[in-house]
Design a protein around this motif. Structure first.
Motif, PDB file in Angstrom:
ATOM      1  N   SER A   1     -57.779  67.154 -39.254  1.00 35.43           N
ATOM      2  CA  SER A   1     -58.458  68.325 -39.802  1.00 35.43           C
ATOM      3  C   SER A   1     -59.201  67.955 -41.078  1.00 35.43           C
ATOM      4  O   SER A   1     -58.777  67.075 -41.817  1.00 35.43           O
TER       5      SER A   1
ATOM      6  N   GLU B   1     -65.411  79.388 -32.455  1.00 37.77           N
ATOM      7  CA  GLU B   1     -63.961  79.541 -32.315  1.00 37.77           C
ATOM      8  C   GLU B   1     -63.314  79.722 -33.689  1.00 37.77           C
ATOM      9  O   GLU B   1     -63.291  78.794 -34.506  1.00 37.77           O
TER      10      GLU B   1
ATOM     11  N   LYS C   1     -60.536  77.280 -34.575  1.00 37.01           N
ATOM     12  CA  LYS C   1     -60.945  75.902 -34.809  1.00 37.01           C
ATOM     13  C   LYS C   1     -61.621  75.763 -36.175  1.00 37.01           C
ATOM     14  O   LYS C   1     -61.450  74.766 -36.852  1.00 37.01           O
TER      15      LYS C   1
ATOM     16  N   ASP D   1     -67.770  67.839 -32.829  1.00 37.64           N
ATOM     17  CA  ASP D   1     -67.832  68.642 -34.057  1.00 37.64           C
ATOM     18  C   ASP D   1     -68.660  67.951 -35.132  1.00 37.64           C
ATOM     19  O   ASP D   1     -68.920  68.542 -36.186  1.00 37.64           O
TER      20      ASP D   1
END
Lengths: 112, 117
Positions: B18, B63, B66, B88
């Motif tokens: 992340s 999303e 996400k 991404d």
């Protein structure tokens, strides 16, 4: 001349000539518009803005024209310089909100 | 004009991890901040609107689980890309709005280039 690339249309102009970049906006409720300049790898920079109660606004070397009838904006750059090479976006502000919608953008290439 | 600072300017992360991106308004209070995503040779696409003290409003197709957005103060909004994947990878840009006479001007951060490997 103007050509369509993979995604961004490109406008090539000779140094010293005037440039005209066009933008069609989508929402009749938009009442405030901004032109932004974006150089490679950087965020958009404010160039000039115009409210919907105006047809024309002039800045330093730049002029924005607004035609609400056909929902069209244009940015005119006088005496285009190499430093003007960038991607230009118009953005419309939906009336009553802080929300902006960006146009597809135009890449301006200034030829020496 | 008002200054919006974005950090980091670029980040490379491994797939599945992340990444958090910060957006700060340095000299004004921004009740509303926006997060955009920009792929190469494309325009800025609005992802979400971030309101101080409340949940973010996401655009269709984005999303929310996400792309976590937190707007804890009037000068800071964060975007966390969770479980990042190579698709991404993009340029993420924030903006903050300041009301002024005649319109609502938006100020943009310098952007964050995310590369997921």
């Amino acid at each position: 001349g103007e050509s369509v690339g993979l995604h961004l249309p490109t406008l090539s102009v000779q140094e010293g000539d005037n440039s005209i970049i066009n933008c069609a906006y989508s929402n009749s409720a938009s009442d405030y518009f901004i032109w932004y300049k974006q150089e490679s790898g950087k965020g958009p920079q404010f160039i000039i803005d115009i409210r919907s109660n105006m047809d024309k606004r002039q800045g330093q070397r730049v002029t924005v024209l607004l035609n609400k009838t056909v929902k069209h904006l244009s940015l005119q750059i006088a005496a285009t310089q190499p430093g003007d090479s960038a991607v230009y976006f118009c953005a419309e502000n939906i009336s009553g909100t802080y929300k902006y919608i960006f146009g597809t953008g135009t890449r301006l290439k200034v030829l020496a | 004009g008002a200054v919006v600072s974005q950090h980091p300017s670029w980040v490379i992360c491994k797939s599945g991890t992340s990444v958090k991106i910060e957006c700060r308004s340095l000299d004004f209070q921004a009740t509303t901040m926006f997060w955009y995503r920009q792929f190469p040779k494309q325009s800025l696409m609005l992802m979400a609107t971030s309101n101080e003290g409340s949940k973010a409003t996401y655009e269709q197709g984005v999303e929310k689980d996400k792309f976590l957005i937190n707007h804890a103060s009037l000068t800071l909004s964060t975007l966390t890309v969770t479980s990042a994947h190579p698709e991404d990878s993009s340029f993420y840009i924030c903006s903050a709005s300041q009301k002024k006479t005649g319109g609502t001007e938006a100020f943009f951060g310098q952007g964050t280039r995310l590369t997921v490997v």
